[in-house]
Design a protein around this motif. Structure first.
Motif, PDB file in Angstrom:
ATOM      1  N   ARG A 177       3.472  15.642  37.337  1.00 35.72           N
ATOM      2  CA  ARG A 177       2.465  15.787  38.388  1.00 35.72           C
ATOM      3  C   ARG A 177       1.138  15.146  37.954  1.00 35.72           C
ATOM      4  O   ARG A 177       0.432  14.525  38.752  1.00 35.72           O
ATOM      5  N   GLY A 217       0.823  11.493  38.455  1.00 39.54           N
ATOM      6  CA  GLY A 217       0.786  11.047  39.839  1.00 39.54           C
ATOM      7  C   GLY A 217       2.126  10.967  40.529  1.00 39.54           C
ATOM      8  O   GLY A 217       2.238  10.325  41.578  1.00 39.54           O
ATOM      9  N   SER A 226       5.150  11.814  42.933  1.00 38.90           N
ATOM     10  CA  SER A 226       5.178  12.448  44.251  1.00 38.90           C
ATOM     11  C   SER A 226       6.025  13.709  44.218  1.00 38.90           C
ATOM     12  O   SER A 226       6.856  13.910  43.315  1.00 38.90           O
ATOM     13  N   ASN A 227       5.798  14.567  45.207  1.00 39.44           N
ATOM     14  CA  ASN A 227       6.587  15.797  45.293  1.00 39.44           C
ATOM     15  C   ASN A 227       8.081  15.497  45.417  1.00 39.44           C
ATOM     16  O   ASN A 227       8.921  16.180  44.820  1.00 39.44           O
ATOM     17  N   TYR A 265       9.708  12.897  44.297  1.00 36.81           N
ATOM     18  CA  TYR A 265      10.216  12.430  43.011  1.00 36.81           C
ATOM     19  C   TYR A 265      10.425  13.612  42.060  1.00 36.81           C
ATOM     20  O   TYR A 265      11.444  13.691  41.375  1.00 36.81           O
TER      21      TYR A 265
END
Length: 345
Positions: A240, A243, A245-246, A248
């Motif tokens: 997280r 960076g 993504s949710n 991923y």
């Protein structure tokens, strides 16, 4: 704990063997499951012999021909003067092996004669063949319905546990509602609301979809618990922070953590959903005649005369027992494996 992988391998091999026999049921079954012989209603199972009445040993197994007792329409006796030898790898009714390969070769048969190893039903249909073909439908229904429940439950549970907030609140309230309602009666109500007079294929799809959609709540709650724990792990926080993504993080880090839970739930849900299909078909809400399923094979037991007179009509129920015990043993070994991993970690 150390024997868990070995036990798991043995159980998996046992289940693969059982499913393999049903999968090639067209080859193992000697007759077409919907072929009727109105001259042999409720014929009892034929006994296999190697020694005839004169004490002579036969290398080829045989059965005695059956004939109706005088003055009876459903009581039979062996004709010891007529021996029917069993032949192997014989040509018979056409079928599709694995649903794709057209064949006519069967494991055994009796040529022009008829051999019913497990007897016949009220229409003279071979019960052994119908149990094998019925197993294909009932097992496939359980597998597909469990897959639907696990896919829906995994998606909802992982998203709910990872995202939290209103997503978690709404999803869990719906799950609690589904768990609070009597699942079997809810299943009956939903199925009865849907069309009843449909083709066997449409009925199969309706049963699978209904069972699968109504059963998502329990796996969703278990997957949510794993996701709640996994999202606080250092590797998830690091992803997280870089960076990610949710989507991923869910795909790469959260979902792999749910593997053991999903496998254990699959071993529990498959027999449960097989039994649900059997119950629906037994009550006339599932797979309709003439297509066989374990449920509608047992449907004739609703008649007291069948229940009390023809014991071989219970055999479809006995055919389910090894599958249920196999899945129960698989779920137990999977849980042992999860406990061993937790202790080691």
């Amino acid at each position: 704990m150390g024997n868990a992988p070995r036990k798991q391998s043995l159980v998996v091999m046992f289940l693969v063997l059982l499913h393999g026999v049903v999968l090639v049921g067209g080859f193992v079954a000697p007759y077409d499951p919907i072929r009727q012989n109105r001259e042999r209603p409720y014929a009892p199972p034929a006994r296999i012999h190697f020694v005839d009445g004169q004490g002579k040993f036969h290398f080829r197994p045989f059965v005695y021909a059956q004939r109706l007792r005088e003055g009876a329409f459903d009581q039979y006796e062996d004709d010891h003067a007529t021996l029917i030898p069993l032949k192997f790898f014989v040509s018979g009714a056409s079928y599709r092996l694995l649903g794709a390969i057209p064949l006519k070769i069967h494991l055994f048969g009796a040529g022009e004669a008829t051999v019913n190893l497990l007897g016949t039903d009220g229409y003279g249909r071979d019960l052994f063949s119908r149990i094998l073909y019925g197993g294909q439908i009932s097992l496939l229904a359980g597998l597909l319905a469990a897959s639907v429940s696990l896919v829906v439950g995994t998606i909802v549970g992982s998203a709910s546990g990872y995202l939290g907030g209103w997503t978690d609140a709404i999803a869990m309230r719906l799950a609690e509602l589904c768990l609070a309602l009597p699942w079997l009666y809810l299943l009956f109500g939903v199925r009865a609301f849907l069309p009843l007079l449909v083709s066997p294929v449409k009925a199969f799809l309706i049963v699978v979809t209904t069972i699968g959609v109504l059963g998502w709540a329990r796996p969703a709650r278990l997957v949510r618990g794993v996701a709640l724990s996994a999202k606080e792990r250092d590797f998830v926080r690091a992803a997280r922070g870089f960076g990610a993504s949710n989507l991923y993080i869910l795909r790469r880090h959260i979902l792999p953590q749910t593997k053991s839970v999903i496998l254990t739930q699959a071993a529990i849900l498959i027999p449960q959903y097989i039994l649900a299909e059997v119950t629906l078909s037994f009550l006339g809400l599932g797979i309709p005649e003439p297509a066989p399923s374990w449920g509608n094979l047992l449907g004739s037991l609703q008649q007291y005369s069948v229940l009390s007179s023809y014991w071989w009509m219970y055999l479809p129920a006995l055919a389910m027992v090894p599958f249920f015990f196999g899945y129960l043993a698989l779920a137990s070994t999977l849980q042992e494996g999860r406990r061993a991993v937790k202790i080691e970690s």
